[in-house]
Design a protein around this motif. Structure first.
Motif, short mmCIF file in Angstrom:
data_model
loop_
_atom_site.label_atom_id
_atom_site.label_comp_id
_atom_site.label_asym_id
_atom_site.label_seq_id
_atom_site.Cartn_x
_atom_site.Cartn_y
_atom_site.Cartn_z
N THR A 487 0.33 -1.26 -0.02
CA THR A 487 0.13 -0.18 -0.12
C THR A 487 0.63 1.16 0.15
N LEU A 491 0.71 4.04 -2.65
CA LEU A 491 0.08 5.69 -2.50
C LEU A 491 1.47 6.44 -3.03
N SER A 509 -3.62 10.12 2.52
CA SER A 509 -2.45 9.15 3.46
C SER A 509 -3.27 7.61 3.50
N SER A 510 -4.20 7.42 2.72
CA SER A 510 -4.99 5.78 3.08
C SER A 510 -4.84 5.02 1.22
N THR A 512 -7.36 2.76 -1.49
CA THR A 512 -8.40 1.61 -1.45
C THR A 512 -8.64 1.56 -2.39
N ASP A 515 -10.52 3.95 -4.70
CA ASP A 515 -8.83 5.44 -4.62
C ASP A 515 -8.68 5.59 -6.02
#
Length: 616
Positions: A487, A491, A509-510, A512, A515
């Motif tokens: 991940t 990112l 910052s995260s 999925t 996204d």
């Protein structure tokens, strides 16, 4: 009969006299035919053959054909001449919509490979380079087939009929879907050391081959994962359709490795030449002068009289240069609202107050788009945006205050005035029913040429069609890394793209999968990705469900209106109305049978070993 025989004898005698006078007559080479030993021993002629094959590469959409299908999904609709209004009334996609079975091109490539191997006396290194390039083209043709049809027969040699009356030895069954993807990937891997063409973005080279691996392995990994995750996976007993879910990780690993090699060794970089981030994103696709982002493109050149009419057909109404043609593909409000605001808030446009008691009033028609992801400007002309140095002003009518509410007033024409002397309907629309003016409230910018004369019939455009660019490679790497559980790395790739679009560093910052889907949609709009992405993720039947209550199945419009309210501070300001686009007739409906295209009955009649695709 006797006269006919005498005529034949007479011709024979004339021939005998002629040839007896010139003993070398039968040795003369035809002046208008190139023989095999001439073609395959001349590097310029071999390059000409390759050029022909590049031009024949199948493509669902391109700037010379098929581009109308930009209006067949959810990125846009058709606002052009009424003859193509069927794109707004599809009802359901036909099972043969994406059908392809181009074994004529595959046969020609196989024949060329055979000629180079058996006839050519070119130096070994030159011959190997040409063979590698032919194998690249052939593998890419197979990729265009497998993403539509599933597994197809892999034929790598010329098939020659012996006229025995029994063609069964020429009839090959379909390979599995996985075998075709494996063939594509292995062919690309094998030719990488010898394909040459370093630095070219119009002929295949090492990094073009890696880009095909990046995309095709990602597709295969998605199919393995998401098809297997369906409650009823789409498959055939012989696996001509369907890839075992256990293979997903291996494909994702291949895709990520190829993507990273391009990013680290390719010498490419994201286009960042214009400080205006919206214009910069537009130029990232159309600029052909030292563009560091484009990996592989189909080029067009005015000097070679190789041009296209895409700009003529799609330029904004108020910017067109000829009296005819414009505004065919008009982007949807659906897509516009997918571009977020740079503060991280949703891209949904602010049309009414939070309590829904009134409209939100804007001083300028473009203010509602202020602070949006710069990729919106680079992709779509929205009301008040500029193109070719002029404002594309858009206004659908006026809203006249009657003391209690607004009366909406429109016109049957364009560039009309209201009784107060102000604009009623702008020259650029939008309009509910006039052809060749936006029906959605937006115009297309991506791939529309801003050069003077490019939207005229006489000059047309030489903007290229980009098949692969670095923006996609970042997205492929991010998706593959996320699917592999990496991940943090994913990112980094996504945030790099977002930063170019105006977001701050590390804006996410995260991460999925949703996204990833969102970023692919706003980065790659109108680059022929949406239908293939939805297919491989197995979400197309959910996105385009055929229901009018599903907003993703409908095409929405946004119409600006000038407020007429004398003596009130809101007078002269702009408000907006959202609705289903007026010329849009039927919700998009993608059935399970659309995931793999129909194989025509003629193919099956010619080869009974070919099994049909599911649901057909």
């Amino acid at each position: 009969m006797k006269k006919f025989n005498i005529y034949i004898i007479g011709l024979a005698l004339i021939g005998a006299v002629t040839t007896s006078c010139d003993p070398d007559y039968l040795e003369l080479e035809p002046p208008n035919i190139l023989l095999d030993n001439q073609v395959w021993n001349d590097t310029k002629l071999v390059t000409g053959v390759l050029s022909n094959y590049y031009d024949r590469l199948p493509s669902h959409t391109s700037l010379t054909g098929g581009w109308a299908d930009f209006a067949a999904y959810d990125e846009a609709m058709w606002s052009g001449y009424s003859g193509n209004d069927g794109l707004n009334n599809i009802g359901s996609y036909g099972f043969n919509r994406w059908q392809i079975w181009d074994y004529g091109l595959i046969r020609d490539i196989n024949l060329s490979i055979n000629k180079l191997n058996t006839i050519s006396t070119l130096p070994d290194n030159q011959k190997t380079q040409f063979l590698s390039e032919l194998r690249f083209i052939r593998a890419y043709v197979y990729f265009e087939h497998v993403k539509r049809m599933g597994g197809i027969p892999i034929i790598t040699e010329e098939l020659i009929y012996d006229f025995s009356g029994d063609p069964s030895y020429l009839q090959n069954p379909r390979n599995t879907e996985a075998e075709v993807y494996d063939f594509i990937i292995s062919e690309m891997e094998e030719i990488i050391p010898t394909i040459g063409n370093n630095g070219s973005n119009t002929r295949a080279n090492r990094f073009t081959a890696l880009a095909v691996i990046s995309r095709s392995a990602l597709y295969a990994g998605s199919l393995a994962k998401y098809n297997s995750a369906m409650s009823a996976p789409i498959q055939l007993p012989g696996n001509e359709v369907g890839i075992d879910g256990s293979r997903a990780q291996g494909y994702y690993t291949k895709s990520l490795s190829a993507s990273k090699t391009i990013l680290e060794e390719g010498g490419y970089s994201l286009y960042k030449s214009n400080p205006d981030l919206g214009e910069n994103f537009y130029e990232a696709v159309i600029n052909k002068n030292g563009n560091p982002e484009v990996i592989w493109a189909q080029d067009f050149l005015l000097s070679a009289d190789k041009r296209h009419g895409f700009t003529y057909d799609n330029v904004a109404r108020s910017a067109r240069e000829d009296n005819l043609g414009s505004s065919a593909i008009t982007p949807s409000l659906n897509l516009v609202e997918d571009y977020e605001y740079l503060d991280g808030s949703s891209g949904e446009l602010k049309i009414r107050t939070p309590d829904d008691s009134d409209y939100i009033y804007y001083d300028e028609v473009s203010d509602i788009f202020e602070g949006k992801d710069a990729r919106l400007y680079g992709t779509i002309i929205y009301p008040g945006a500029t193109f070719r140095g002029q404002e594309i002003f858009m206004q659908a009518g006026v809203m006249v205050w009657n003391g209690n509410s607004y009366d909406r007033i429109e016109s049957d024409g364009l560039a009309t005035e209201y009784i107060d002397g102000g604009t009623l309907v702008a020259a650029g629309g939008p309009h509910r029913s006039i052809q060749e003016v936006s029906n959605t409230g937006f115009y297309l910018r991506k791939y529309v040429d801003n050069a003077v004369g490019a939207s005229t019939r006489g000059i047309r455009s030489e903007v290229w069609w980009v098949r692969f660019r670095l923006g996609e490679i970042y997205l492929n790497a991010a998706e593959a890394a996320l699917e592999l559980g990496q991940t943090g790395e994913a990112l980094g790739y996504i945030n790099t793209l977002r930063e170019r679009a105006g977001f701050g560093a590390n804006s996410l910052s995260s991460l999925t999968m949703e996204d990833i889907m969102h970023e692919r949609r706003v980065e790659l709009a109108f680059e022929d990705h949406v239908v293939w992405d939805y297919k491989r993720w197995r979400v197309a039947h959910e996105k385009w469900s055929g229901s009018t209550t599903n907003p993703e199945s409908m095409i929405y419009s946004l119409y600006p209106y000038r407020v007429v309210r004398p003596g009130d501070p809101r007078d002269g300001k702009f408000i907006f109305m959202k609705s289903v686009a007026p010329r849009f007739r039927a919700p998009r409906f993608f059935q399970l049978g659309n995931y793999y295209s129909e194989i025509s009955q003629g193919v099956i009649d010619a080869n009974p070993k070919i099994v049909r695709n599911p649901f057909h």
